[in-house]
Motif scaffolding. Structure first.
Motif, mmCIF file in Angstrom:
data_model
loop_
_atom_site.group_PDB
_atom_site.id
_atom_site.type_symbol
_atom_site.label_atom_id
_atom_site.label_comp_id
_atom_site.label_asym_id
_atom_site.label_seq_id
_atom_site.Cartn_x
_atom_site.Cartn_y
_atom_site.Cartn_z
ATOM 1 N N LEU A 162 1.298 -2.760 -32.043
ATOM 2 C CA LEU A 162 2.302 -3.417 -31.203
ATOM 3 C C LEU A 162 2.473 -4.887 -31.600
ATOM 4 O O LEU A 162 3.590 -5.415 -31.585
ATOM 5 N N LEU A 163 1.350 -5.529 -31.965
ATOM 6 C CA LEU A 163 1.403 -6.931 -32.400
ATOM 7 C C LEU A 163 2.153 -7.079 -33.727
ATOM 8 O O LEU A 163 2.919 -8.032 -33.915
ATOM 9 N N ILE A 164 1.938 -6.130 -34.635
ATOM 10 C CA ILE A 164 2.633 -6.155 -35.927
ATOM 11 C C ILE A 164 4.145 -6.067 -35.700
ATOM 12 O O ILE A 164 4.933 -6.798 -36.308
ATOM 13 N N ILE A 165 4.554 -5.182 -34.795
ATOM 14 C CA ILE A 165 5.978 -5.025 -34.466
ATOM 15 C C ILE A 165 6.522 -6.317 -33.848
ATOM 16 O O ILE A 165 7.607 -6.794 -34.214
ATOM 17 N N GLN A 166 5.755 -6.901 -32.923
ATOM 18 C CA GLN A 166 6.179 -8.129 -32.263
ATOM 19 C C GLN A 166 6.292 -9.289 -33.258
ATOM 20 O O GLN A 166 7.242 -10.079 -33.204
ATOM 21 N N LEU A 167 5.340 -9.379 -34.177
ATOM 22 C CA LEU A 167 5.371 -10.446 -35.189
ATOM 23 C C LEU A 167 6.563 -10.298 -36.128
ATOM 24 O O LEU A 167 7.176 -11.286 -36.529
#
Length: 206
Positions: free
Chosen positions: A161-166
């Motif tokens: 989810l963090l990779i997508i947000q970044l």
């Protein structure tokens, strides 16, 4: 009178400033509280395992069922993923969002490989008749190691989810705080695994 009102207003603003809390600091505090409860949880599970590890109900113990090459591979993979998560934080601190995402993807792949090996180990043990209900030893083993594996799986979902947000927002104060927290969480899981390796596997085969 006007001076008194001005002073009152200044005091009010001053007290308001003191009452203001940085949301990121509050989230970090919440994470540390969560981590402390997790330490208590794992401490309890480790204590339970130590008490029950000799209660094999006449079945095999760790020396008979643990396959150390696979465990060593899991250890190497998780230690490497902890290193790559550290490299992700370094990339973030340099403002290099592409490097940050790349290192997080590498960390994710390594974490997924670790879970894959752990699931393979569990399936093999169950297939050989060494399931969670076979003995108190195996119940404690599956609960302890499985809880760690569940935490790693949660970390993987969180990381994805963090990779997508970044990729959508880049490095902001919010994403920066989240990266610092996931890195701490990952290092914590790495430390728990070292205890698992020592207490469960190495002592089990000795």
């Amino acid at each position: 009178m006007a001076q008194a009102v001005s002073q009152h207003g200044h005091d009010h603003d001053h007290s308001h400033d003191h009452g203001h809390h940085d949301p990121q600091e509050m989230k970090l505090l919440g994470f540390w509280i969560f981590l402390i409860t997790d330490v208590i949880l794992f401490g309890t599970l480790f204590a339970t395992y130590v008490v029950l590890h000799k209660n094999t109900a006449g079945g095999p113990g760790g020396a008979e069922i643990f396959e150390m090459p696979g465990v060593i591979a899991e250890t190497f993979i998780l230690l490497t993923s902890s290193f790559t998560s550290g490299l992700a934080v370094l990339a973030m601190n340099k403002g290099k969002v592409k490097q940050l995402i790349s290192w997080l993807i590498v960390t994710f792949i390594l974490g997924a490989a670790f879970i894959g090996l752990e699931v393979t180990e569990f399936v093999k043990l169950i297939g050989e008749g060494h399931g969670i209900s076979a003995s108190a030893f195996l119940s404690a083993f599956f609960t302890l190691v499985g809880t760690h594996g569940l935490h790693v799986s949660v970390g993987l979902v969180w990381m994805l989810l963090l990779i997508i947000q970044l990729s959508r927002r880049g490095i902001t104060d919010v994403t920066r705080g989240k990266i610092n927290v996931i890195s701490l969480y990952w290092h914590f899981l790495d430390a728990v695994w070292i205890f698992l390796l020592s207490v469960v596997y190495l002592l089990g085969v000795m």
